[in-house]
Write a protein that holds these residues in place. Structure first.
Motif, mmCIF file in Angstrom:
data_model
loop_
_atom_site.group_PDB
_atom_site.id
_atom_site.type_symbol
_atom_site.label_atom_id
_atom_site.label_comp_id
_atom_site.label_asym_id
_atom_site.label_seq_id
_atom_site.Cartn_x
_atom_site.Cartn_y
_atom_site.Cartn_z
ATOM 1 N N THR A 73 20.023 16.965 25.268
ATOM 2 C CA THR A 73 19.984 15.541 25.614
ATOM 3 C C THR A 73 18.965 15.217 26.700
ATOM 4 N N TYR A 101 24.100 21.434 25.161
ATOM 5 C CA TYR A 101 24.177 19.980 25.024
ATOM 6 C C TYR A 101 23.272 19.298 26.051
ATOM 7 N N SER A 153 28.029 25.904 25.608
ATOM 8 C CA SER A 153 27.888 24.677 24.819
ATOM 9 C C SER A 153 27.467 23.501 25.704
#
Lengths: 201, 190
Positions: free
Chosen positions: B71, B67, B63
């Motif tokens: 981003t 992420y 995760s």
């Protein structure tokens, strides 16, 4: 010399193999066969039946775990007894911790008992079932362990001292105390007559 | 004299060996529960105990990676940005507008994704308004790119994009969108 249960001859390779494969029926059979040997040892080394069963079951667990190392079926009874004695001693060690004061008292008393002997006239009668265990269980803890190891299981004072983490003198002192107390108890229960003590210097 | 002691010991030994002990079913029941516990331990070896922890760590790691990837710009975009950033150094000298001086060098704009949202479109509009002031002509590739980015606003954008200055200038101006506040109406009358 190990006292064998009457059903001992029924133990077979098949049962041993079943135990190795975690077969519960085989384990039950072996447990029943080993029970007299284990229970007699455990009753002597512990103070009551609950502790005896606890020590016995711990012993049987060790036996099952190490069964793969057994080469000869004939040695099984002696091995079972050996494992049970060792487990009982471990059980005793986990419960009992010695302090230096106790050891000092024993060492100072030792000189007075090393040449002391008892004289007994035995009554040739068998005790009630379990009576002997009760008398042994009533002994003080370390004294009981020394009596069991030296007098009944045949260990030397040196071995007893190592097993119980005491000095050889302390082992002798405990043995003397155990004999004295046992003689008194046996006399009270009319199992021995004319207990007399004399010292040689 | 020791014989007496030996006799006593033998007496005790004999009594112990001849004593009878009775088997009770409860002994085996206790043993059986002990065996069940042991089997339970055996069935969950050390690697299985740590499996939950390993899976949890793996999930957290995955995760975190997802992420991070979401981003941050991807490597290709980064490479383009770096390459263009190198050109920016030379392009900066030629930039005459005073607003271009405070543009940070290493900010990257992922317009491709973000212009799909309203607030990004506002930023894009601001950017384009700025561009109008300093670009006379717009290269076809930038034109197409912007068309792709904001299809809905294209007619509006088209009217505002008249410059054909280099790609460098566009990228430099794109850099301002993050650090600057969204302009109010009338601010963009430059």
């Amino acid at each position: 010399m190990v006292f064998l249960p009457k059903t001992w001859h029924l133990i077979s390779e098949q049962i041993i193999e079943g135990c190795k494969q975690n077969d519960r029926k085989s384990q039950r059979l072996l447990y029943e066969f080993c029970f007299p040997i284990m229970m007699k040892v455990c009753k002597r080394y512990t103070i009551n039946e609950d502790e005896a069963v606890e020590a016995m079951n711990a012993s049987f667990l060790k036996i099952l775990k190490n069964l793969s190392g057994l080469r000869d079926l004939q040695t099984l009874p002696a091995w079972v007894k050996q494992v049970t004695v060792n487990t009982s001693i471990d059980f005793y060690r986990s419960k009992k911790k010695y302090n230096e004061r106790n050891r000092f008292t024993i060492d100072t008393e030792y000189s007075n008992v090393q040449n002391t002997h008892f004289n007994f006239d035995f009554v040739e009668s068998k005790m009630d079932s379990g009576q002997i265990f009760k008398l042994i269980q009533e002994l003080p803890e370390t004294t009981r362990e020394v009596l069991n190891l030296f007098a009944i299981d045949g260990y030397s004072h040196k071995e007893v001292a190592e097993m119980l983490d005491i000095s050889e003198e302390a082992s002798r002192w405990h043995l003397h105390k155990a004999r004295k107390l046992m003689a008194q108890k046996l006399e009270e229960n009319h199992y021995v007559l004319n207990t007399s003590r004399y010292e040689t210097k | 004299m020791k014989q007496n002691n030996h006799l006593f010991d033998d007496f005790l030994k004999g009594q112990v060996e001849e004593a009878e002990v009775t088997f009770k079913e409860e002994y085996w029941q206790k043993m059986e529960s002990l065996l069940d516990q042991e089997e339970g331990k055996k069935s969950s070896p050390w690697w299985r105990k740590g499996l939950g922890i390993v899976l949890a760590l793996l999930a957290i790691g995955t995760s975190a990676l997802v992420y991070k990837k979401a981003t941050q710009p991807n490597s290709q975009e980064q490479a383009i940005a770096v390459a263009q950033g190198q050109n920016l150094d030379s392009g900066l000298d030629t930039l005459q507008n005073s607003q271009a001086e405070d543009i940070p060098n290493k900010i990257h704009l992922s317009l491709k994704v973000k212009t799909q949202q309203k607030h990004h479109k506002k930023k894009l509009l601001f950017l384009l308004r700025c561009l109008r002031c300093r670009m006379q002509k717009m290269p076809m590739e930038i034109h197409q790119h912007l068309l792709h980015l904001s299809r809905l606003d294209y007619p509006k954008l088209k009217s505002q994009f008249l410059s054909n200055k280099s790609m460098i200038r566009l990228r430099m101006l794109q850099l301002t969108w993050r650090s600057r506040p969204i302009p109010k109406a009338g601010f963009n009358r430059m």
